[in-house]
Design a protein around this motif. Sequence first.
Motif, PDB file in Angstrom:
ATOM      1  N   ASP A 396       0.864  -1.187   0.000  1.00  0.00           N
ATOM      2  CA  ASP A 396       0.000   0.000   0.000  1.00  0.00           C
ATOM      3  C   ASP A 396       0.895   1.230   0.000  1.00  0.00           C
ATOM      4  N   SER A 398       0.231   5.193   1.077  1.00  0.00           N
ATOM      5  CA  SER A 398      -0.642   6.293   1.485  1.00  0.00           C
ATOM      6  C   SER A 398      -0.021   6.959   2.699  1.00  0.00           C
ATOM      7  N   ASP A 456      -8.679   2.183   9.809  1.00  0.00           N
ATOM      8  CA  ASP A 456      -8.493   2.374   8.365  1.00  0.00           C
ATOM      9  C   ASP A 456      -7.053   2.070   7.940  1.00  0.00           C
ATOM     10  N   GLU A 459      -6.960  -1.588   7.397  1.00  0.00           N
ATOM     11  CA  GLU A 459      -7.760  -1.975   6.227  1.00  0.00           C
ATOM     12  C   GLU A 459      -7.013  -1.730   4.919  1.00  0.00           C
ATOM     13  N   ARG A 460      -6.229  -0.647   4.865  1.00  0.00           N
ATOM     14  CA  ARG A 460      -5.503  -0.341   3.631  1.00  0.00           C
ATOM     15  C   ARG A 460      -4.560  -1.463   3.240  1.00  0.00           C
TER      16      ARG A 460
END
Length: 532
Positions: A396, A398, A456, A459-460
Amino acid sequence: MSTPHRLPRIAIAGIAIESSTFTPYLSGEADFEVRRGAEILDRYPFFAEPTASGAALRQAAEYVPVLHARALPGGVLRREAYDSWLAEILDGLRDAVAQQPLDGFFFDIHGAMSVQGLQDAEGHLITAIREVIGPDVLVGTAMDLHGNVSETLFDACDLMTCYRHAPHIDAWETRERGLRDLVEAATVSVAAGHPVRPAKALVHVPILLPGEKTSTRIEPATSLYGRIPALTERDGVTDVSCWIGFAWADQPRCKAAIVAFGDDAAAVEDAALELARELWAVRHDFVFVAPTGTFEDCLQEAVASDARPFWISDSGDNPGAGGADDTTYCLAGLLASAEIRRGDVSALMVSLVDEVSTVEAWRLGVGADGDFAIGGRIDAREPGPVQVRARVVALDESTPTGHAAVLQVLAVEDGDEAEAAGPSGASGSSAGAPRWVPTGLQVVVTARRSQFATADMFERLALSMTGPDVVVVKMGYLEPDQYAAAADWRLALTPGGVDQDLLRLGHEAIDRPMIPFDAEIPEPTAADVRRG
Ligand SMILES: [Zn+2]
């Protein structure tokens, strides 16, 4: 006859970071969010989404925002970054003063910044600012209760306040209160035609407490901070604040402090001394917010427990307090567990900052296996980088992690199963090449220091907060999402730059006697009150 009042002119600047001097990580410009000019005002939610009182405060002064830099907790700030922001703040203030004299200055800081070569960074900063704005400008500050109040800082400020809750649910409320008190005092001064300063008093209490012992959700901090509203309701007292101080810096200013200010000098001094004595009275009563133990003990309990998931905080390397975020003490401990190696118990370690391993995982791609040396690049204390073979299971990119990867640690299939898998032979022959199989352990590596505090973030990376049997996280007290996910929880007293066992850190420059380094400290008396 009074002349029509003009609005007070209030400049705003500050550098806010909590720096452990015991972590080898050095914080630099890239760790900070820097705001200049009007965008500083956008930082205050009471201005951005104004309540009636916030809107009134916005209109009550002419603000001159200069520069504000803030970072997540980290290590000592690089001197060049500090010097360049210092110069920019002083230039901005010089320009502001040249246009029209200032009436107030709002010093928006955390209070536990350390800078290379400075023993009292905020004291150094405000002294330089005072030289530019002059002695007549009222200075107000609103700080974290884990900040430090040196005599230099106290002498340079007229109105000081800090949070009254840990966790800091009142951070913005505190800044709004601090700014409002400053604007009101500056308004009075403008009307009077000369600075009208409140009386103020400081009492230090020589005690250093780890953050995980000072939650205001538990006693004695609940009652101690609960006393403040009654003290501030007294005639002549505007504000009373209690700084716990910052335990993970080795400087003479690190200690608890009580500051009060208001119109009546005697009432202000009484209030400060009273709260200082109440802190002194409970000096031996502070306890950890959760059951604690060595990591080995916590892991043994977790493996044997029926509570799933069982969470463990790697508190000595908590980046939220300034830890490096890459010590490998817990990772090595997880790998040493036979139950986890066999996969009988599943475990998730979130997370270690390791840009090299993260880049390698991205290069390999999901599903590929590779060799990694995880962690120990910033804080190389024992056991240092941990060598593993692992399979990349998720990627991921972010904020705030930057690039991140989930690695499933592999192990050579053990003897019995290897034999069952095919004709065995002496190791080294091609037919007998080791077969790598997944263990029960997954590790998350990230390119930037970060904390997996919220659902969150899990979850990413397609991770579950409740799926693994054991979750080890670089945190102190669990944040709300984590607390909700955990069926049980231990605070492991692990080594690191923010070791909760202060006696292991090796403080040398702090004042003595100091609890917990010495068994006892004297009770504060009127002789300990510093006035202003
Ligand atoms: Zn704090």
